[in-house]
Motif scaffolding. Sequence first.
Motif, PDB file in Angstrom:
ATOM      1  N   ALA A   1       8.705  -6.015   1.270  1.00 17.66           N
ATOM      2  CA  ALA A   1       8.061  -4.728   1.561  1.00 17.66           C
ATOM      3  C   ALA A   1       7.852  -3.916   0.293  1.00 17.66           C
ATOM      4  O   ALA A   1       6.833  -3.221   0.154  1.00 17.66           O
ATOM      5  CB  ALA A   1       8.907  -3.940   2.566  1.00 17.66           C
ATOM      6  N   GLN A   2       8.782  -3.984  -0.646  1.00 17.79           N
ATOM      7  CA  GLN A   2       8.625  -3.262  -1.903  1.00 17.79           C
ATOM      8  C   GLN A   2       7.444  -3.794  -2.709  1.00 17.79           C
ATOM      9  O   GLN A   2       6.747  -3.034  -3.386  1.00 17.79           O
ATOM     10  CB  GLN A   2       9.918  -3.354  -2.730  1.00 17.79           C
ATOM     11  CG  GLN A   2       9.890  -2.623  -4.056  1.00 17.79           C
ATOM     12  CD  GLN A   2       9.774  -1.119  -3.889  1.00 17.79           C
ATOM     13  OE1 GLN A   2      10.232  -0.551  -2.907  1.00 17.79           O
ATOM     14  NE2 GLN A   2       9.137  -0.464  -4.858  1.00 17.79           N
ATOM     15  N   ARG A   3       7.192  -5.083  -2.600  1.00 19.18           N
ATOM     16  CA  ARG A   3       6.093  -5.694  -3.370  1.00 19.18           C
ATOM     17  C   ARG A   3       4.728  -5.420  -2.758  1.00 19.18           C
ATOM     18  O   ARG A   3       3.714  -5.483  -3.466  1.00 19.18           O
ATOM     19  CB  ARG A   3       6.312  -7.209  -3.463  1.00 19.18           C
ATOM     20  CG  ARG A   3       7.482  -7.629  -4.341  1.00 19.18           C
ATOM     21  CD  ARG A   3       7.628  -9.129  -4.352  1.00 19.18           C
ATOM     22  NE  ARG A   3       6.389  -9.789  -4.800  1.00 19.18           N
ATOM     23  CZ  ARG A   3       6.146 -11.080  -4.627  1.00 19.18           C
ATOM     24  NH1 ARG A   3       7.022 -11.848  -3.994  1.00 19.18           N
ATOM     25  NH2 ARG A   3       5.012 -11.610  -5.074  1.00 19.18           N
ATOM     26  N   PHE A   4       4.696  -5.144  -1.448  1.00 16.49           N
ATOM     27  CA  PHE A   4       3.401  -4.967  -0.773  1.00 16.49           C
ATOM     28  C   PHE A   4       3.344  -3.560  -0.164  1.00 16.49           C
ATOM     29  O   PHE A   4       3.878  -3.325   0.935  1.00 16.49           O
ATOM     30  CB  PHE A   4       3.213  -6.036   0.298  1.00 16.49           C
ATOM     31  CG  PHE A   4       3.133  -7.434  -0.268  1.00 16.49           C
ATOM     32  CD1 PHE A   4       1.925  -7.915  -0.762  1.00 16.49           C
ATOM     33  CD2 PHE A   4       4.257  -8.241  -0.333  1.00 16.49           C
ATOM     34  CE1 PHE A   4       1.854  -9.193  -1.291  1.00 16.49           C
ATOM     35  CE2 PHE A   4       4.187  -9.520  -0.847  1.00 16.49           C
ATOM     36  CZ  PHE A   4       2.993 -10.003  -1.349  1.00 16.49           C
ATOM     37  N   PRO A   5       2.697  -2.627  -0.841  1.00 17.20           N
ATOM     38  CA  PRO A   5       2.675  -1.233  -0.397  1.00 17.20           C
ATOM     39  C   PRO A   5       2.152  -1.034   1.024  1.00 17.20           C
ATOM     40  O   PRO A   5       2.648  -0.159   1.745  1.00 17.20           O
ATOM     41  CB  PRO A   5       1.743  -0.554  -1.424  1.00 17.20           C
ATOM     42  CG  PRO A   5       1.877  -1.405  -2.649  1.00 17.20           C
ATOM     43  CD  PRO A   5       2.037  -2.806  -2.148  1.00 17.20           C
ATOM     44  N   ARG A   6       1.186  -1.828   1.435  1.00 21.76           N
ATOM     45  CA  ARG A   6       0.654  -1.652   2.804  1.00 21.76           C
ATOM     46  C   ARG A   6       1.713  -1.986   3.849  1.00 21.76           C
ATOM     47  O   ARG A   6       1.849  -1.300   4.865  1.00 21.76           O
ATOM     48  CB  ARG A   6      -0.584  -2.534   3.004  1.00 21.76           C
ATOM     49  CG  ARG A   6      -1.828  -2.027   2.268  1.00 21.76           C
ATOM     50  CD  ARG A   6      -3.036  -2.857   2.659  1.00 21.76           C
ATOM     51  NE  ARG A   6      -4.245  -2.400   1.967  1.00 21.76           N
ATOM     52  CZ  ARG A   6      -5.435  -2.941   2.117  1.00 21.76           C
ATOM     53  NH1 ARG A   6      -5.581  -3.991   2.945  1.00 21.76           N
ATOM     54  NH2 ARG A   6      -6.485  -2.468   1.458  1.00 21.76           N
ATOM     55  N   LEU A   7       2.470  -3.044   3.605  1.00 21.94           N
ATOM     56  CA  LEU A   7       3.550  -3.397   4.533  1.00 21.94           C
ATOM     57  C   LEU A   7       4.606  -2.311   4.550  1.00 21.94           C
ATOM     58  O   LEU A   7       5.085  -1.913   5.623  1.00 21.94           O
ATOM     59  CB  LEU A   7       4.160  -4.741   4.110  1.00 21.94           C
ATOM     60  CG  LEU A   7       5.407  -5.194   4.904  1.00 21.94           C
ATOM     61  CD1 LEU A   7       5.072  -5.370   6.378  1.00 21.94           C
ATOM     62  CD2 LEU A   7       5.977  -6.472   4.310  1.00 21.94           C
TER      63      LEU A   7
END
Length: 416
Positions: free
Chosen positions: A404-410
């Motif tokens: 989640a930290q790597r993918f802002p949309r998630l």
Amino acid sequence: MRPHIAIIGGGIGGLCLAQGLKKAGHRVTVYERDRTSGDRLQGYRVHIDPNGARALRDCLPGHLWQAFLDTAGVSGQDFGFLTERMERLLLIETAKAADPADDHHSVSRITLRQVLLSGMEDVVRFGKTFERYERLADGRVRLFFEDGTSETADIVVAADGGNSRVRKQYLPHAQRVDTHITTIAGKFPLTPQTKRLVADRLVAGPNSVIPPVGMGLFCAPHELGDDVPRAGIGSTEQAGALMDNTGSYVLWAFGATIDRFPPDISEMSGKQLKDTVVRMIQTWHPDLRKLVELSHPDTVSLLPIRTSIPIEPWQASNITLLGDAIHSMTPMRGIGANTALRDARLLCQALTSGQDPVRAIAGYEERMREYGFAAVRDSMKASEQFVGGSRLARMGFKTFLRVAQRFPRLKAKVFS
């Protein structure tokens, strides 16, 4: 004449309701078992979310709402998830709201109590321990107190906490149970010198530390501005490190199931409790250990965790309940005080709406049960996640946080 409203208990929710009713011109009396305003002070911070902030804004007179804002902490609200080795898993950014009533605040419980008691000398009656009630033929309620006195009220609000005597008589089937989870809390003093001893993340905002096995640690800074009051709202009422209301600190709370602690945990002094936590986290990052090691032992307390069991709807009457008296919850989501404040705002609106009081109370209770018992369930689930789960489940949760930290949309979808 307007009905006389009796509030049993002078905690956060009961006093907020009383402030709102008084502001609206209603007859209200708070019956509080403590002999004085300083008998039962609690020395830790409390997080006020937008639900709580809106309740305070609406129920308090303008100058007390401003006093609340002026004495709140200035720390950031970005929430971090960390491993016990201080690896950052996820950071949830919380932008500052334009309206303080839509924002998050860190406030001392002592200061909040000072705010809520201000101007209430003619409303709050100390030294009144509720014993029981009787219904009168005309529909009113007679309240009996341990000092042998009695009072009559048109409407009774139970705001007397998790061990509510009103609830035990009115809804005897409503139970509160031990979760078998225990926390130990303390205060790491924040000074220019101590700030340099720990990582910036630990003083920048709240954090949840997720170790591999069944325990957890929460920490949150309560940093005050330069203008610390020397008297009145925001001042220190009692001597001692725990009750110091003018110093900045990081609150930490270490939790685990009771079987992980020594069997004599309930008999330990503050120093012994602190030493116990230090031993249990001896393999953790040095900065996390410092939070505990450098805390004054007088600020360290044992806090067993209990929770209500949600119940089915009951028939509304001129007796109702708010806060921990009906939906006591674990502290792991930090919403107990805010839910009590939300109750106070909603019940104040109901009782000042001009409706028939019982009909107004029925509407309040219908909504309160929905969000209140949902908060109980969510808080219990958070407690189980905080201390429970298998090593594999913990690893999976940490992996999810990293993704989640790597993918802002998630991250935005899950944590917005």
